[in-house]
Design a protein around this motif. Structure first.
Motif, short mmCIF file in Angstrom:
data_model
loop_
_atom_site.label_atom_id
_atom_site.label_comp_id
_atom_site.label_asym_id
_atom_site.label_seq_id
_atom_site.Cartn_x
_atom_site.Cartn_y
_atom_site.Cartn_z
N LYS A 71 7.39 -2.15 4.57
CA LYS A 71 6.41 -3.14 4.10
C LYS A 71 6.04 -2.87 2.65
CE LYS A 71 3.19 -2.99 7.31
NZ LYS A 71 2.06 -3.31 8.20
N LEU A 72 5.94 -1.62 2.28
CA LEU A 72 5.63 -1.28 0.88
C LEU A 72 6.79 -1.67 -0.03
CD1 LEU A 72 4.04 2.25 1.39
CD2 LEU A 72 2.83 0.11 0.88
N LEU A 73 8.01 -1.44 0.43
CA LEU A 73 9.18 -1.72 -0.39
C LEU A 73 9.36 -3.20 -0.69
CD1 LEU A 73 11.70 0.82 1.21
CD2 LEU A 73 10.65 0.95 -1.06
N VAL A 74 8.85 -4.07 0.17
CA VAL A 74 8.97 -5.51 -0.08
C VAL A 74 7.68 -6.13 -0.65
CG1 VAL A 74 10.78 -5.83 1.65
CG2 VAL A 74 8.38 -6.16 2.30
N ASN A 75 6.67 -5.32 -0.85
CA ASN A 75 5.42 -5.80 -1.42
C ASN A 75 5.62 -6.12 -2.90
OD1 ASN A 75 2.83 -5.82 -2.77
ND2 ASN A 75 1.95 -4.89 -0.93
N GLU A 76 5.47 -7.38 -3.28
CA GLU A 76 5.73 -7.81 -4.66
C GLU A 76 4.82 -7.10 -5.67
OE1 GLU A 76 5.57 -12.05 -4.89
OE2 GLU A 76 7.30 -12.31 -3.59
N ASN A 77 3.63 -6.71 -5.25
CA ASN A 77 2.73 -5.99 -6.16
C ASN A 77 3.28 -4.63 -6.56
OD1 ASN A 77 0.80 -8.05 -6.02
ND2 ASN A 77 -0.17 -7.12 -4.24
N LEU A 78 4.21 -4.11 -5.75
CA LEU A 78 4.76 -2.78 -6.01
C LEU A 78 6.16 -2.83 -6.61
CD1 LEU A 78 3.53 -0.97 -2.76
CD2 LEU A 78 2.50 -0.89 -5.05
N ASP A 79 6.61 -4.01 -7.04
CA ASP A 79 7.92 -4.10 -7.69
C ASP A 79 7.98 -3.16 -8.88
OD1 ASP A 79 8.99 -5.91 -5.96
OD2 ASP A 79 8.75 -7.65 -7.27
N GLY A 80 8.98 -2.32 -8.92
CA GLY A 80 9.17 -1.40 -10.04
C GLY A 80 8.30 -0.17 -9.99
N VAL A 81 7.39 -0.07 -9.03
CA VAL A 81 6.49 1.08 -8.93
C VAL A 81 7.24 2.24 -8.27
CG1 VAL A 81 4.37 1.95 -7.84
CG2 VAL A 81 4.42 -0.35 -8.85
#
Length: 198
Positions: free
Chosen positions: A117-127
């Motif tokens: 779920k974290l890996l597909v969270n758009e807010n975490l793109d590139g994080v």
């Protein structure tokens, strides 16, 4: 225009500290990690007493150093009610530390579900995401390869070098560590620092 220039030069502009989310299931070592990081940060060290933690029932934060940068670390908690709130904390994040109890294979599927779920969270793109396999000193602990398989992490960035990467949207790395001996924590934090201290 003159007034704006004067104010910007006269008043120091405060930069927000990098926000680091420390996530993982219950009893995976998140709170202990934050205590260790806070105690070992030379500028932020608290008194050294016994290391005692209780389950995190509500979000908490603490400061610690990554390299020479003071960061705010947020432990949101790992019980199911806490996990439903994780997405609310994913705005303006500089890094994620995801803790997995390497000695509890029964929770690997749930840990994988939450990590996905974290890996597909758009807010975490590139994080950047640092995965700590904790409790490696426990008898039933699995090795790094087995943990990566369980979490379906097919690529990592070892020491900044791409390994079998296709369509990577963020750096991710797995480090095995012990909260008791603190083995592996520094290596993981050094890896994360190359992305935080840009």
């Amino acid at each position: 225009m003159f007034a704006v220039d004067w104010i910007s030069k006269a008043l120091p502009i405060s930069r927000a500290k990098p926000k680091i989310l420390v996530l993982g299931l219950d009893n995976s070592g998140k709170t202990t990690l934050l205590i260790i990081l806070n105690r070992t940060s030379p500028l932020l060290a608290t008194s050294l007493g016994p290391l005692v933690t209780i389950p995190t029932l509500s979000p908490s934060s603490t400061e610690f150093l990554i390299g020479d940068t003071v960061c705010d670390g947020y432990d949101i908690g790992g019980y199911l009610p806490n996990r439903t709130c994780w997405a609310q904390y994913t705005y303006d994040v500089s890094g994620v530390i995801f803790c997995v109890d390497a000695s509890d294979p029964d929770k690997f599927d749930t840990a994988k579900f939450e990590l996905d779920k974290l890996l597909v969270n758009e807010n975490l793109d590139g994080v950047p995401i640092l995965v700590f396999g904790t409790k490696v000193d426990a008898p039933k602990s699995v090795n790094e390869e087995r943990l990566m398989q369980a979490l379906n992490i097919g690529y990592t960035l070892k020491k900044g070098t791409a390994v079998a990467i296709t369509n990577v949207s963020r750096p991710i790395e797995v480090f095995m560590c012990s909260m008791l001996s603190k083995r592996g924590i520094e290596s993981g934090m050094l890896w994360l620092s190359q992305f935080i201290n840009k």
